[in-house]
Design an enzyme around this catalytic site. Sequence first.
Site, short mmCIF file in Angstrom:
data_model
loop_
_atom_site.label_atom_id
_atom_site.label_comp_id
_atom_site.label_asym_id
_atom_site.label_seq_id
_atom_site.Cartn_x
_atom_site.Cartn_y
_atom_site.Cartn_z
N GLU A 1 9.28 69.88 -46.41
CA GLU A 1 8.88 69.96 -47.81
C GLU A 1 9.34 71.26 -48.47
O GLU A 1 9.29 72.32 -47.86
CB GLU A 1 7.35 69.85 -47.90
CG GLU A 1 6.78 69.99 -49.29
CD GLU A 1 5.28 70.13 -49.30
OE1 GLU A 1 4.69 70.00 -50.38
OE2 GLU A 1 4.69 70.35 -48.22
N LYS B 1 6.57 63.22 -55.45
CA LYS B 1 5.22 63.15 -54.89
C LYS B 1 4.24 62.60 -55.92
O LYS B 1 4.17 63.08 -57.05
CB LYS B 1 4.78 64.53 -54.41
CG LYS B 1 3.45 64.54 -53.67
CD LYS B 1 3.12 65.95 -53.16
CE LYS B 1 1.81 65.95 -52.37
NZ LYS B 1 1.47 67.33 -51.92
N CYS C 1 3.55 66.06 -47.66
CA CYS C 1 2.34 66.83 -47.34
C CYS C 1 1.16 65.89 -47.07
O CYS C 1 1.26 64.97 -46.28
CB CYS C 1 2.05 67.82 -48.46
SG CYS C 1 0.75 69.03 -48.09
#
Length: 564
Positions: free
Chosen positions: A306, A370, A425
């Site tokens: 990430e 995301k 995440c």
Amino acid sequence: MDTGWSRPARLDLGGLAHRVALTAGWTRLVLAWLAGACGALAMPPFGLVPALALALVPAVWLLDGAATGASRTGRRLGTLLAAARIGWAWGFGYGVAGLWWLGAAFLVEADQFAYLLPLGVLGLPAVLGLFFGAGFAAARLVWSRGPARVLALAFGLSLSEWLRGHLFTGFPWNSLGMALGQNLWLMQAASWLGLYGLTVIAVALAAAPATLADAGEGRTRSAPSLGALAALALLAAAGYARVPAAATPDVPGVRLRLVQPAIPQDARFNPRNRDGILSRYLGLSDSAIGPEARGLADVTHLIWPESAFPFLIQRDPRALAEIVAALPPGTHLVTGAARADEPLPGERLRFYNAIMVIGPDGFVGSTYDKVHLVPFGEYLPAPVDEILRALGLKQFVAVPGGFTAGEPGGHLAVPGLPPVAPSICYEAIFPGAVASRRERPGLILNVTNDGWFGDTPGPRQHFAQARLRAVEEGLPLVRAANTGISAIVDPYGRIIGSLPLGTEAVLDGRLPESLGEATIFVRFGDVNFAVLLLMCLSAAVAARLVRLPRHGFGADVEKGTGSG
């Protein structure tokens, strides 16, 4: 004749339970807090499943005594409020003991965030404790005197855990079902029931020994505990039968390389480290880790974690050119990276936490933004964001205005790979949300940066939850983490390869195939969880309506106060 030896006193569970039930005031809350804190030992990385019993057995006894001290005029409401206070204290202890590592994030830029550390270490667990308080109150609402009260607790707590995972963006971290979600055999039940179904079973099994303190015949007292052990053994046997002895076949022609650079968090987002960070990624990516290895020449797909860069790669032609030059023909890079959209007239620049695909000719075009952002970490939640900014507060990630959430749905298209279900995440902790139901993907890709939390239980808990998603979905998991744990996991949850936390290294491996058919959990979602929940509720209500003869110490402590 006195020999000087005496037989040790037999543990009087009934007396102990009675004393626990009769506690009141701060003593009761402290005991509940300690019991909840003990329950955190059942979570990764400890995985001490019996610790959940040590946490929930006192919870049953405390709920037995919730009616003590309630006035006659408001006994029902007083009992429910007492149960809610017990549950809040229990959940507060569970949260502090299980989430204390969140404090590490406040010390990365201590000059800006250290003063907020108590909000993370104590504030969040205190808020999460409200869910447990509601769960304990719901359990007490259908409480009875016999063994069925164990199922009442399973109903109340499991319902509150589902709500914790869905309300206010959701935060199902360390859901109680994870006590069973770490062992390879026990975790297989997630393919049928999902995390929340495991939670119902975990609470019921762990709370069952509380009935050993009840009055009555020994067989009556021990039946729930023996039943719990039998159910646990049956669960393990079913899991053992599900996991094949042979290794999962590999997807032909796919050779993965996962890069774990272990860049310190305080250096990761500093633009002055731009050249050094990029060189570190490129050097690790092309490293030969064996006598016959040829670096990137052996790799079809290179995976970086990430937010790999302290700059916007889409706006840095020189960096992009260096990456493209390093990729051999046929090799594609899949990397986490922040990206920005050109704003419409009158709007600010919008930033996204994204996954991008880069080939030898540049951007392939497939991007994932995301969707499930971290409150206070990646954005300040509306409608209080303006107020918080006025008070000088900001999100951890230094992006003007915070990140913007992407649009849900769809897969990431990567040449040479099956359809990819991407997650960034903590998106990987949400059961049922990591893959689209419209088109079955071939793998779960999770890129993350757990460097915020150092060498603490946090990154280990994160990996364990992502691993359980592989079992629920019947899909392999490919996980690249900045500081670890990076891993390749097959669709049964078996770890094919992994890198330890905190090491700078690369992991080469093949991609396991997904299961041929969707799992029961994928097909039905939380329906089986709802069925288990309804079964527990029905049994608890039936036991309350039957009004069984008094035979538990809970009846004794309620004499003169009513059943509540």
